[in-house]
Design a protein around this motif. Structure first.
Motif, mmCIF file in Angstrom:
data_model
loop_
_atom_site.group_PDB
_atom_site.id
_atom_site.type_symbol
_atom_site.label_atom_id
_atom_site.label_comp_id
_atom_site.label_asym_id
_atom_site.label_seq_id
_atom_site.Cartn_x
_atom_site.Cartn_y
_atom_site.Cartn_z
ATOM 1 N N GLU A 9 0.830 -1.198 0.000
ATOM 2 C CA GLU A 9 0.000 0.000 0.000
ATOM 3 C C GLU A 9 0.871 1.257 0.000
ATOM 4 O O GLU A 9 0.600 2.197 -0.723
ATOM 5 N N ASP A 12 2.317 2.399 -3.252
ATOM 6 C CA ASP A 12 1.344 2.984 -4.169
ATOM 7 C C ASP A 12 0.989 4.417 -3.801
ATOM 8 O O ASP A 12 0.078 4.992 -4.381
ATOM 9 N N HIS A 13 1.683 4.980 -2.802
ATOM 10 C CA HIS A 13 1.389 6.329 -2.325
ATOM 11 C C HIS A 13 2.601 7.234 -2.433
ATOM 12 O O HIS A 13 3.731 6.768 -2.512
ATOM 13 N N TYR A 44 -7.302 17.666 -2.595
ATOM 14 C CA TYR A 44 -7.562 16.231 -2.439
ATOM 15 C C TYR A 44 -8.499 16.018 -1.256
ATOM 16 O O TYR A 44 -8.169 16.372 -0.127
ATOM 17 N N PRO A 94 -2.702 8.321 -2.863
ATOM 18 C CA PRO A 94 -2.432 7.288 -3.861
ATOM 19 C C PRO A 94 -1.865 7.923 -5.130
ATOM 20 O O PRO A 94 -2.359 8.957 -5.590
ATOM 21 N N LYS A 95 -0.823 7.334 -5.672
ATOM 22 C CA LYS A 95 -0.218 7.861 -6.891
ATOM 23 C C LYS A 95 -1.244 7.932 -8.016
ATOM 24 O O LYS A 95 -1.189 8.822 -8.863
ATOM 25 N N SER A 96 -2.198 7.012 -7.999
ATOM 26 C CA SER A 96 -3.224 6.983 -9.042
ATOM 27 C C SER A 96 -4.140 8.207 -8.991
ATOM 28 O O SER A 96 -4.808 8.517 -9.971
ATOM 29 N N ALA A 97 -4.181 8.921 -7.864
ATOM 30 C CA ALA A 97 -5.029 10.108 -7.733
ATOM 31 C C ALA A 97 -4.350 11.377 -8.234
ATOM 32 O O ALA A 97 -4.984 12.424 -8.340
ATOM 33 N N GLY A 100 -2.658 13.662 -14.370
ATOM 34 C CA GLY A 100 -1.696 13.346 -15.416
ATOM 35 C C GLY A 100 -0.885 14.581 -15.785
ATOM 36 O O GLY A 100 -1.335 15.715 -15.620
ATOM 37 N N GLN A 110 8.713 10.023 -9.455
ATOM 38 C CA GLN A 110 8.979 9.188 -10.626
ATOM 39 C C GLN A 110 10.460 9.189 -10.985
ATOM 40 O O GLN A 110 10.964 8.224 -11.557
#
Length: 185
Positions: A9, A12-13, A44, A94-97, A100, A110
């Motif tokens: 987890e 992923d953050h 966020y 979360p990196k997905s949040a 782009g 990254q």
């Protein structure tokens, strides 16, 4: 949550900031933000807070600029004592949040860990971290002759993050960065 699940987890953050200290008596906290602009962290609606190995989720109820910093009120943090207990917690997302980025732009997380090599293929080391200066961001590249791949030496180098000047290519899939840099510098 098992230690392995927690590690997955956490990978992923990304750390967006930190709760520093209570503000007032109603549960508000001062916030140190790593985002640019500083108040971007307030966009966020849910934060994952890490205190030691404990992870908790909190909805952001309110947040605003206050003087040169930020303050926030989180769900479940009521009163000064509760805020004091949260002081020092890291704010994760979360990196997905993350939104782009345009092609050729990267988040710092990254770039951290990429293998840095010159155009001639000499490995200088890995990106350890970055920091901001007035003129440009700076990559801290740490060499490790015992690393994989082995670096040419064990020096720490500070490289300006200047795309198309110093930074020739970033290949996230390969985990590499090619630079136009004299290893003796």
């Amino acid at each position: 949550m098992s230690e392995q699940a927690e590690r997955i987890e956490l990978n992923d953050h990304v750390v967006l900031g930190k709760l520093t200290s209570p503000y007032g008596v109603k549960g508000w906290l001062k916030v140190y933000s790593h985002t640019s602009p500083m108040d971007g962290i307030l966009e966020y609606p849910e934060w994952v807070l890490r205190q030691g190995t404990a992870l908790t989720r909190h909805r952001l109820l309110q947040g605003r600029r206050h003087g040169k910093g930020l303050v926030a009120l989180l769900e479940g943090v009521e009163g000064r004592e509760a805020a004091e207990a949260m002081a020092g917690a890291e704010i994760l997302l979360p990196k997905s949040a993350l939104p782009g980025l345009p092609r050729g732009d990267y988040y710092w997380h990254q770039l951290e860990g990429l293998v840095v090599a010159t155009r001639e293929g000499e490995v200088l080391g890995r990106v350890s971290y970055l920091f901001e200066t007035g003129a440009n961001d700076v990559l801290v590249v740490k060499g490790d002759p015992e690393g994989e791949p082995p670096a040419i030496d064990d020096r720490e180098r500070l490289l300006p993050y200047l795309p198309d000047e110093v930074i020739v290519e970033v290949d996230l899939a390969a985990g590499t960065m090619t630079v136009d840099w004299d290893p003796a510098f």
